[in-house]
Write an enzyme that holds these catalytic residues in place. Structure first.
Site, short mmCIF file in Angstrom:
data_model
loop_
_atom_site.label_atom_id
_atom_site.label_comp_id
_atom_site.label_asym_id
_atom_site.label_seq_id
_atom_site.Cartn_x
_atom_site.Cartn_y
_atom_site.Cartn_z
N ASP A 1 0.82 -1.21 0.00
CA ASP A 1 0.00 0.00 0.00
C ASP A 1 0.86 1.26 0.00
O ASP A 1 0.52 2.25 -0.63
CB ASP A 1 -0.92 0.00 1.22
N GLY A 2 1.96 1.20 0.73
CA GLY A 2 2.87 2.35 0.78
C GLY A 2 3.40 2.68 -0.62
O GLY A 2 3.48 3.85 -0.99
N GLU B 1 -5.39 9.80 4.11
CA GLU B 1 -5.85 10.74 5.14
C GLU B 1 -4.89 11.90 5.29
O GLU B 1 -3.75 11.85 4.83
CB GLU B 1 -5.99 10.05 6.50
N THR C 1 -9.49 2.12 6.01
CA THR C 1 -8.93 0.88 6.55
C THR C 1 -7.49 1.05 7.03
O THR C 1 -6.87 0.09 7.47
CB THR C 1 -8.99 -0.24 5.48
N TYR D 1 -4.94 4.21 8.98
CA TYR D 1 -4.80 4.81 10.32
C TYR D 1 -6.16 4.96 11.00
O TYR D 1 -6.34 4.63 12.18
CB TYR D 1 -4.12 6.18 10.15
N ASN D 2 -7.15 5.44 10.25
CA ASN D 2 -8.51 5.62 10.77
C ASN D 2 -9.03 4.37 11.47
O ASN D 2 -9.62 4.44 12.54
CB ASN D 2 -9.42 6.02 9.59
N PHE D 3 -8.80 3.22 10.84
CA PHE D 3 -9.31 1.95 11.36
C PHE D 3 -8.62 1.60 12.68
O PHE D 3 -9.25 1.12 13.62
CB PHE D 3 -9.10 0.86 10.31
N SER D 4 -7.33 1.87 12.75
CA SER D 4 -6.56 1.53 13.96
C SER D 4 -7.01 2.30 15.19
O SER D 4 -6.79 1.87 16.30
CB SER D 4 -5.07 1.81 13.75
N ALA E 1 -7.29 9.90 20.44
CA ALA E 1 -7.29 10.00 21.90
C ALA E 1 -8.02 11.25 22.40
O ALA E 1 -7.42 12.11 23.07
CB ALA E 1 -5.84 9.98 22.42
#
Ligand code: NAP
Ligand code: MN
Length: 268
Positions: free
Chosen positions: A52-53, A126, A165, A167-170, A189
């Site tokens: 993906d990167g 993102e 799917t 960073y958002n997902f994590s 956070a």
């Protein structure tokens, strides 16, 4: 003589990707295609070999091309990368027989305004706004000019559907199907206490909306902007306006069920 059918092969530098690219190029050449390793704007297809990167970097390096992409996965995850190296023959066969659909992938644009001027960024996954100095960051969040909250926490992720799917997902954001026209605003956070009140969940906004983050005064020089994993730092940062971009990326999909089988096999 007819024009050559050009295909760009964009590979990362790892051994498996190089080996796969070589095999791919040989097979495409045997079928009459002209393979370019140096990006050619006259190509009909971009094949990205890597994870993906690599896909993200191929898009940014080539300035969001309109030539469609397909990915061969040699990465760790490869959620964007539909084709496996062992299925190259099948892929070429389906491509030549036009057995695919083209999906439009949206990007998020950020207008980053400092006290002096505005800068522009576009992200495929993102754009993250977060504190650069491990301090709680405070910012006002507006949706279409409506004040939503005074956010306190680590930061905010504005993600595209295809970035949902990542960073958002994590951090607990929702998975959004890539062709939906939306942006997701996901807190990092968030603090919700007797002292501060921040929304704990993400908000999914319509594709026509503008999301604005206005930094509280003391954060104007201690905020980082991270676009698809690349950091940007600005002095005297004032506000950032996010919209869905007019630019689109096009991806060939050979198996419509792949998204759901990928979700299960790569995330569960
Ligand atoms: P990386 O550190 O290799 O990326 C982290 C992981 O995210 C990799 O396994 C990558 O897959 C995967 N990934 C990237 N885009 C994805 C997508 N749209 N859907 C599902 N998984 C995805 O760095 P990178 O490869 O340059 O990717 C940059 C991205 O990393 C950023 O855009 C951000 O979304 C993500 N990231 C995630 C976290 C987190 O989850 N806590 C923190 C920072 C950044 P490959 O192995 O195939 O590359
Ligand atoms: Mn990666």
């Amino acid at each position: 003589m007819t024009n050559p059918r050009i295909i760009n092969v964009i590979s990362n530098k790892n051994l498996e990707s190089k080996r796969t690219s070589k095999e791919l190029a040989e097979k495409l050449t045997a079928k009459g295609f002209t393979v370019k390793y140096q990006y050619d704007v006259n190509a009909e297809l971009n094949i990205c070999v890597g994870g993906d990167g690599s896909f993200l970097r191929a898009i940014h390096r080539n300035k969001f091309p309109t030539i469609p992409f397909v990915g061969i996965n040699t990465g760790h995850l490869g959620f964007f990368q539909e084709i496996l190296p062992e299925n190259i023959d099948d892929f070429i066969h389906k491509y030549m027989n036009k057995q695919y659909i083209t999906e439009e992938i949206s990007l998020v644009d950020a207008e980053v305004c400092t006290k002096e001027k505005c800068y522009y960024l576009s992200g495929l996954n993102e754009i993250v706004v977060k504190g650069a100095r491990s301090k709680v960051i405070h910012m006002d969040v507006y949706i279409d000019g409506n004040h939503l909250e005074n956010f306190c926490g680590d930061g905010m992720i504005i993600s595209t559907p295809s970035g949902s799917t990542a960073y958002n997902f994590s951090v607990g954001g929702s998975i959004i199907y890539p062709t939906l026209n939306t942006m997701q605003v996901t807190p990092l956070a968030p603090i919700s206490s007797a002292a501060y009140r921040s929304l704990l969940n993400s908000v999914v906004v319509p594709g026509e909306s503008t999301v604005a983050l206005k930094l509280r005064h003391r954060h104007t020089n201690s905020t980082l902007i991270v676009r698809d994993g690349v950091e940007f730092k600005y002095n005297n940062l004032d506000r950032i306006n996010f919209t869905i971009s007019d630019k689109k990326i096009y991806k060939l999909i050979f198996d419509k069920n792949m998204y759901w089988s990928n979700l299960k096999s790569k995330f569960l």
